[in-house]
Design an enzyme around this catalytic site. Structure first.
Site, PDB file in Angstrom:
ATOM      1  N   GLU A 151       0.897  -1.247  -0.023  1.00 37.20           N
ATOM      2  CA  GLU A 151      -0.159  -0.034   0.012  1.00 37.20           C
ATOM      3  C   GLU A 151       0.748   1.230   0.046  1.00 37.20           C
ATOM      4  OE1 GLU A 151      -4.280  -1.040   1.771  1.00 37.20           O
ATOM      5  OE2 GLU A 151      -2.937  -0.294   3.244  1.00 37.20           O
TER       6      GLU A 151
ATOM      7  N   ASN B 271      -2.779 -14.419  -0.136  1.00 31.66           N
ATOM      8  CA  ASN B 271      -3.877 -15.116   0.242  1.00 31.66           C
ATOM      9  C   ASN B 271      -4.188 -15.919  -1.105  1.00 31.66           C
ATOM     10  OD1 ASN B 271      -5.289 -13.410  -1.707  1.00 31.66           O
ATOM     11  ND2 ASN B 271      -6.144 -12.142   0.073  1.00 31.66           N
TER      12      ASN B 271
ATOM     13  N   ASP C 285      -3.828  -8.874   8.491  1.00 29.77           N
ATOM     14  CA  ASP C 285      -3.173  -8.177   9.253  1.00 29.77           C
ATOM     15  C   ASP C 285      -2.642  -8.824  10.498  1.00 29.77           C
ATOM     16  OD1 ASP C 285      -2.859  -6.402   7.150  1.00 29.77           O
ATOM     17  OD2 ASP C 285      -4.851  -5.152   8.038  1.00 29.77           O
TER      18      ASP C 285
END
Length: 308
Positions: free
Chosen positions: A140, A184, A252
């Site tokens: 990010e 993922n 997270d």
């Protein structure tokens, strides 16, 4: 105390809990609003801190009320924020999140100050990377900053962990700097072109990433647990069953737990259950950062499972 440095994002989250997720062009009412601190970087820093690590963070916020709140909030958690830069005239990152009754979510992010972080700005936090036992990155913030952080950690003998989210194309040179990669299912498919439908396809995808230079791949599979692969082995870890109300921030929590366990010198057989338990507990609470569990929560949860 384990020592963790997180290089990453900080956002203000607006989360609306809805009966169901809207379809394209549809408005779904009867929701409730939760405003919370978030961002993958800040979430992972808080997760690691609450699970028992000493944590320092490198990132960027705007010169607005949200940025000041983020700085105060992280400092109140006991996280070192000397590496958190402020950019004038730019808004702090913002995320808009919809969550349904099953805990599934849809997220849109306005990166704001996160995308203004430069290598020169981050370089002021280089000592924090050298101080750490594990350096944690996500995607990010700009990729050049991520690469600089991974290169710095490798040069300083620090273990590197990259959570490749939100997913984007990554070079073999960058992947070769990663000791632990934690995609993922969707992210591993984007990185390898292999859809993870079962453990066999997961192993093939992880092997491809190891061939590109990654040390160990940890594929998070939600309710199906986690698949841990390196160049010579693959081990599947079951998930802990919980009733999910909000999966926002679960990844997270997992990454924070993984970083703490690795920094403490634990084996993956010890570390993955800690990370998985933190992620499972997060799913039972609404919101992101404020809902992350602490070490006592996780230990009680694991003890309750052992006592059954």
């Amino acid at each position: 105390m384990p020592r963790v440095c997180v290089i990453g994002s900080a956002n203000l989250d607006y989360t609306v809990a809805l009966p169901r997720l809207p379809r394209v062009g549809e408005t779904v009412s009867a929701g409730t609003l939760l405003i919370n601190r978030g961002g993958k970087g800040a979430n992972q820093a808080v997760a690691a801190r609450r699970l028992g690590a000493e944590v320092r963070m490198i990132g960027c916020v705007g010169d607005d009320e949200a940025g000041e709140d983020m700085r105060r909030g992280l400092a109140a958690e006991g996280i070192g924020v000397d590496g958190l830069a402020t950019v004038p005239g730019v808004a702090t990152g913002t995320a808009l999140i919809f969550v349904d009754r099953e805990g599934r979510n849809m997220i849109g992010v306005a990166p704001g100050a996160n995308h203004h972080l430069t290598v020169e700005m981050a370089r002021g936090g280089e000592d924090a990377i050298g101080w750490a036992q594990v350096a944690v990155c996500q995607l990010e913030v700009p990729v050049p900053v991520v690469r600089w952080a991974l290169e710095t950690a490798r040069r300083r003998g620090v273990t590197t962990l990259l959570n490749p989210a939100p997913v984007q194309e990554l070079s073999d040179e960058l992947l070769g700097l990663v000791d632990y990669l934690t995609p993922n299912e969707g992210e591993v498919a984007a990185l390898t072109g292999i859809e993870v439908q079962d453990l066999d396809s997961g192993r093939r995808a992880a092997t491809r990433l190891c061939e590109r230079g990654v040390g160990t791949v940890v594929i998070t599979l939600g309710e199906q647990g986690a698949l841990v692969c390196d160049a010579g082995s693959a081990v599947h870890f079951e998930a802990f069953p919980v009733t999910a109300v909000d999966t926002t921030g679960a990844g997270d929590a997992f990454n924070g737990g993984l970083a703490v366990g690795l920094a403490a010198g634990g084996s993956l057989e010890q570390v993955i259950p800690l990370a998985s338990a933190a992620a499972a507990l997060k799913c039972t609470r609404r919101g992101a950062q404020a809902a992350l569990p602490d070490r006592a929560d996780v230990e009680r949860f694991l003890q309750a499972l052992r006592d059954r």
